[in-house]
Design an enzyme around this catalytic site. Structure first.
Site, mmCIF file in Angstrom:
data_model
loop_
_atom_site.group_PDB
_atom_site.id
_atom_site.type_symbol
_atom_site.label_atom_id
_atom_site.label_comp_id
_atom_site.label_asym_id
_atom_site.label_seq_id
_atom_site.Cartn_x
_atom_site.Cartn_y
_atom_site.Cartn_z
ATOM 1 N N HIS A 293 1.233 -0.969 0.066
ATOM 2 C CA HIS A 293 0.238 -0.338 -0.084
ATOM 3 C C HIS A 293 0.820 1.383 0.113
ATOM 4 O O HIS A 293 0.170 1.970 -0.804
ATOM 5 C CB HIS A 293 -0.766 0.349 0.980
ATOM 6 N N ASP B 280 -4.009 -7.436 -7.825
ATOM 7 C CA ASP B 280 -5.734 -6.945 -7.674
ATOM 8 C C ASP B 280 -5.500 -6.758 -9.538
ATOM 9 O O ASP B 280 -6.072 -6.188 -9.699
ATOM 10 C CB ASP B 280 -6.040 -6.059 -7.452
ATOM 11 N N GLN C 52 -8.978 -6.547 -10.996
ATOM 12 C CA GLN C 52 -9.532 -5.494 -10.810
ATOM 13 C C GLN C 52 -8.979 -4.151 -11.441
ATOM 14 O O GLN C 52 -8.997 -2.868 -11.023
ATOM 15 C CB GLN C 52 -8.945 -5.269 -9.411
ATOM 16 N N SER D 47 -0.398 -8.881 0.912
ATOM 17 C CA SER D 47 -1.729 -9.071 1.170
ATOM 18 C C SER D 47 -2.091 -8.605 2.656
ATOM 19 O O SER D 47 -1.530 -8.907 3.558
ATOM 20 C CB SER D 47 -1.985 -10.005 0.666
#
Length: 282
Positions: free
Chosen positions: A37, A150, A153, A185
């Site tokens: 992130h 992802d 996505q 993750s």
């Protein structure tokens, strides 16, 4: 760093930034942050004047048998990490703020959401695109940052932005991995010690198929067999799917992959009650 829970306030702040000709970047997250992130917010800091990170565990993208209630949360730690990373504002709304009484609108992308994760998790991507569209409308970023882990996505959001003419750029950042190859993750916390060790089989399966591809194996069905064989060698791993697909439309290559075309190798594998996904795009 400002912590904002109100849609009105978040929209007001970013509108002021844009009116001052400041570039705004958005990193949407569900919290329980890790280095993956932070790689999004770091990239956003490099390319924008102001950065917003959102933290919202979106109930619409969880199925009735999925882990919404037990999805890991640690807001205090998340805020500390984001402040250290130089994020300007964190948007942390409640479910009631995002989905008030009588909320019944949705955004849905068809065509690439009925395969892979979409086939395994009906309704998942409608929840994703609905919340992401709301975040884009609230924050009005110039750029939004997502992780390659992802992959489906990413493809769905890029198509939504293209089809609905959202005035922003989607930036895709590489998957960050642990030293043994496991993709970072938030769900890795669910793994016990044996499962954590076994979970590296995802990376090994992808790496084996990548090596075969680079050595001339260009049959989609052959690449899937290679990945499936590696995963099957791990007793704790239970395969949901393996895929060798066109990266644009996510349709499987059965025979020869056309010259000049890429391939998205992806998979979903369960270890006990924990379901992990990973991919390589070649």
């Amino acid at each position: 760093m400002e912590l904002i829970s109100s849609i009105t306030e978040m929209a007001r702040i970013t509108a002021n930034w844009r009116n001052a000709d400041l570039q705004v970047g958005l990193a949407p997250t569900m919290g329980y942050l890790h280095e993956g992130h932070l790689s999004l917010t770091n990239r956003a800091k490099m390319e924008n004047d102001k950065v917003v990170a959102s933290i919202f565990v979106n109930p619409l993208q969880f199925g009735p048998k999925e882990d919404f209630s037990r999805y890991p949360r640690d807001l205090e730690k998340d805020l500390m990490l984001l402040e250290s990373a130089g994020v300007d504002a964190v948007f942390h709304p409640t479910s009631q703020e995002m989905y008030p009484e009588n909320f019944n609108a949705s955004v849905e992308v068809l065509g690439i959401t009925d395969v892979l994760e979409g086939a395994q998790r009906p309704g998942h991507f409608k929840g994703v695109t609905t919340v992401v569209a709301k975040l884009f409308n609230i924050v009005s970023p110039h750029r939004a940052y997502f992780g390659q882990k992802d992959a489906q996505q990413v493809a769905v959001i890029k198509k939504m932005v293209r089809d609905l003419n959202f005035p922003l750029e989607i930036i895709i950042c590489p998957t960050l991995r642990e030293a043994d190859g496991l993709a970072m993750s938030s769900r890795n916390v669910y793994l016990n010690a044996d499962e954590r060790k076994a979970a590296t089989v995802l990376y090994h399966a992808l790496a084996t198929a990548k090596a075969a591809f680079e050595n001339g194996s260009r049959q989609g069905n052959a690449l899937r067999k290679i990945m499936d064989a590696v995963i099957s060698s791990e007793p704790l791993a239970k395969t949901d799917y393996v895929s060798a697909a066109n990266p644009e439309n996510l349709r499987e290559y059965d025979g020869l992959i056309p010259t000049g075309y890429g391939v998205l190798l992806s998979m979903a594998v369960r270890f006990g009650s924990t379901r992990l996904i990973d991919n390589f795009q070649l």
